[in-house]
Design an enzyme around this catalytic site. Structure first.
Site, PDB file in Angstrom:
ATOM      1  CG  HIS A  35      -1.734   4.804   0.860  1.00 42.69           C
ATOM      2  ND1 HIS A  35      -2.456   3.656   0.599  1.00 42.69           N
ATOM      3  CD2 HIS A  35      -1.076   4.572   2.029  1.00 42.69           C
ATOM      4  CE1 HIS A  35      -2.233   2.767   1.563  1.00 42.69           C
ATOM      5  NE2 HIS A  35      -1.397   3.299   2.440  1.00 42.69           N
ATOM      6  CG  HIS A  62       8.384   1.227   4.451  1.00 40.92           C
ATOM      7  ND1 HIS A  62       8.632   1.845   3.250  1.00 40.92           N
ATOM      8  CD2 HIS A  62       7.109   1.547   4.777  1.00 40.92           C
ATOM      9  CE1 HIS A  62       7.546   2.521   2.867  1.00 40.92           C
ATOM     10  NE2 HIS A  62       6.615   2.344   3.779  1.00 40.92           N
ATOM     11  CG  ASP A 107      -2.431  -0.145   4.691  1.00 39.76           C
ATOM     12  OD1 ASP A 107      -1.849  -0.604   5.685  1.00 39.76           O
ATOM     13  OD2 ASP A 107      -1.927   0.725   3.945  1.00 39.76           O
ATOM     14  CG  HIS A 117       1.146   2.508  -1.233  1.00 48.04           C
ATOM     15  ND1 HIS A 117       2.486   2.659  -0.995  1.00 48.04           N
ATOM     16  CD2 HIS A 117       0.566   2.480  -0.009  1.00 48.04           C
ATOM     17  CE1 HIS A 117       2.710   2.710   0.311  1.00 48.04           C
ATOM     18  NE2 HIS A 117       1.555   2.600   0.918  1.00 48.04           N
ATOM     19  CE1 TYR A 161       5.651   5.951  12.933  1.00 54.41           C
ATOM     20  CE2 TYR A 161       5.566   8.136  11.924  1.00 54.41           C
ATOM     21  CZ  TYR A 161       5.050   6.857  12.070  1.00 54.41           C
ATOM     22  OH  TYR A 161       3.941   6.502  11.343  1.00 54.41           O
ATOM     23  CG  ASP A 182       1.322  -0.792   8.297  1.00 51.70           C
ATOM     24  OD1 ASP A 182       0.412  -1.368   7.665  1.00 51.70           O
ATOM     25  OD2 ASP A 182       1.808   0.299   7.945  1.00 51.70           O
ATOM     26  CD  GLU A 240      -2.506   2.279   7.239  1.00 52.29           C
ATOM     27  OE1 GLU A 240      -2.441   2.529   6.028  1.00 52.29           O
ATOM     28  OE2 GLU A 240      -1.682   1.543   7.832  1.00 52.29           O
ATOM     29  NE  ARG A 276       1.963   3.344   9.959  1.00 49.25           N
ATOM     30  CZ  ARG A 276       3.212   2.923  10.131  1.00 49.25           C
ATOM     31  NH1 ARG A 276       4.141   3.741  10.621  1.00 49.25           N
ATOM     32  NH2 ARG A 276       3.557   1.686   9.850  1.00 49.25           N
ATOM     33  CD  GLU A 328      -0.771   5.298   6.185  1.00 50.82           C
ATOM     34  OE1 GLU A 328       0.170   4.758   6.775  1.00 50.82           O
ATOM     35  OE2 GLU A 328      -1.117   4.997   5.024  1.00 50.82           O
ATOM     36  CG  HIS A 343       4.049   8.791   7.223  1.00 52.67           C
ATOM     37  ND1 HIS A 343       2.681   8.857   7.360  1.00 52.67           N
ATOM     38  CD2 HIS A 343       4.516   8.253   8.383  1.00 52.67           C
ATOM     39  CE1 HIS A 343       2.335   8.369   8.553  1.00 52.67           C
ATOM     40  NE2 HIS A 343       3.423   8.009   9.187  1.00 52.67           N
ATOM     41  CG  ASP A 359      13.942 -25.897  -9.602  1.00 53.12           C
ATOM     42  OD1 ASP A 359      14.146 -25.488  -8.440  1.00 53.12           O
ATOM     43  OD2 ASP A 359      13.888 -27.103  -9.903  1.00 53.12           O
TER      44      ASP A 359
END
Length: 442
Positions: A356, A245, A273, A363, A390, A262, A410, A408, A386, A352, A42
């Site tokens: 975006h 991710h 972002d 996104h 890797y 990130d 960004e 990365r 970004e 990637h 609940d």
């Protein structure tokens, strides 16, 4: 009302008018609010309003449906919402009710949500086109089909049911792609909060710190600034930074490792972002700096393409060319530049796209291509740039010094009339700037 949403009631009204003008006088547009989601038994997840619904009215409650009826004499903007209920409000907090929907949120009229089944078929009658997000909510899809059937059942008595059903996003998401001055102001605030949060994480970094400790520092700044995480924060130390991710955020950062964060704040519904990658001990190693500098050059190359009239895809192409050329020079790829780009060899280390759209969703909505071609950038668009690299920890095909490094960088970029503005430009970006930021804190 601006105090609660950050957007003036007049702007919400302008958006509704613009959308109705695009839909035409014989249309009806129907948007349900986001449902509440059960977390366990609940208890519920924190409520977050549907972005399209929010964009058109700023109404923050669940169990609501916005109906727009262009040209209707008795009011074009109608909201079905919960009635005031002192007993429930004692448990869950105040509700706007029908009076609040009109007085605070600028609706032409409002009805109890319980009356939806009785009233909506009558609003559908005489409208030839229905704009709605089909497939998002199966239960609501069935309700809408039921209401249309109800109108069709009375055709012999002169009822005129809708005969065309259209995807609402086709019109609405094109509007959302172009940010107003008020939206840009809120996005800049989200960016500023996010910059502060990343600085705080850099300042408390040290060998042995846990990823979740850095996450806690970032999100402490978000909440202390009346913002929320715009998405699940990624904090990856060492080889965890190679997981795009990454979610666990539980490992310990060892001396000599990099940490990739990130994370972005959501402020009044609008997202930032940011990604930065920094050495946990404050100093980049030689191989780490070489890759970090390369990612920085790729980002700069993409930024050069961020101006009106340039295809959106040009930024990605510039970043790919820069990264591939750099990987060849460092010996991580072999062969000719053109062939490595053409056959996608660079994807071994760069999997990637370079960005975006950004807005109410991290996104964000909006077409990237029109008639098969990359759309041209226009003032008011906001997106991320970004690039990253890797190198898997188990990649036996490269020298050991490169293995397990993930980087990365960004930033959030607004297209202006004469170029662009980096909303997140206040945060240290180059290796030298990051080392200076961390040295100042230790």
């Amino acid at each position: 009302m601006r105090a609660a949403t950050g957007i003036a009631a007049s702007e919400f009204a302008r958006r509704r008018r613009q959308l109705m003008r695009m839909a035409g006088d014989d249309a009806i547009l129907i948007l349900p609010a986001a449902p509440e989601r059960v977390r366990s038994h609940d208890t519920h997840y924190p409520y977050r309003q549907d972005s399209d619904f929010w964009y058109l009215c700023g109404f923050p409650e669940p169990e609501a449906v916005l109906v727009l009826i262009p040209g209707r004499r008795h009011g074009e903007a109608i909201l079905f919402c919960r009635e005031r209920d002192p007993e429930r409000e004692g448990w869950d907090g105040p509700r706007a009710g029908q009076q609040g929907a009109v007085e605070t949120y600028g609706m032409d009229d409002a009805y109890p949500i319980e009356d939806l089944d009785d009233i909506l078929p009558g609003l559908l009658e005489g409208r030839s086109r229905v704009y709605y997000h089909f497939g998002r909510d199966a239960d609501f899809d069935l309700k809408l089909i039921g209401w249309v059937r109800h109108v069709r059942a009375h055709v012999r008595h002169g009822a005129q049911p809708p005969h065309e059903f259209l995807e609402l996003g086709h019109l609405l998401h094109e509007l959302r792609l172009f940010k107003s001055k008020d939206e840009i102001r809120l996005m800049q605030r989200a960016a500023d909060i996010s910059v502060q949060a990343h600085r705080a994480a850099m300042r408390c970094a040290r060998a042995g710190v846990r990823e979740y400790e850095l996450q806690a520092e970032v999100e402490r700044v978000f909440r202390a600034s009346d913002a929320w995480p715009a998405y699940n924060s990624i904090v990856g130390a060492g080889a965890n930074a190679c997981v795009l991710h990454y979610r666990a955020n539980a490992a310990q950062a060892r001396d000599g490792e990099l940490v990739l964060i990130d994370a972005g704040a959501e402020y009044r519904g609008y997202a930032a972002d940011i990604t930065r990658t920094f050495p946990v001990n404050g100093r980049f190693g030689k191989a780490q700096r070489a890759l970090h500098d390369l990612v920085g050059r790729a980002q700069a190359a993409a930024l050069e393409q961020a101006r009106p009239g340039v295809p959106y895809e040009a930024g990605h192409e510039a970043a790919v060319a820069t990264l591939t050329e750099g990987l060849l020079k460092l010996g991580l790829l072999k062969g000719r530049l053109e062939k490595n780009i053409a056959d996608g060899s660079y994807r071994r280390y760069y999997r990637h796209k370079t960005g975006h759209w950004l807005g109410l969703d991290v996104h964000d909505v909006g077409d990237y291509r029109i008639d098969g071609q990359s759309r041209l950038l226009e003032p008011g668009m906001v997106f991320t740039i970004e690039p990253g690299l890797y190198i898997p920890a188990d990649d036996a095909g490269v020298a050991e010094q490169w293995r397990g490094i993930g980087i990365r960088t960004e930033d959030d970029v607004l297209i202006t009339a004469d170029g662009h503005r980096v909303l997140t430009g206040a945060l240290a970006r180059s290796a030298d700037e990051i080392e200076a930021e961390m040295a100042a804190a230790h």
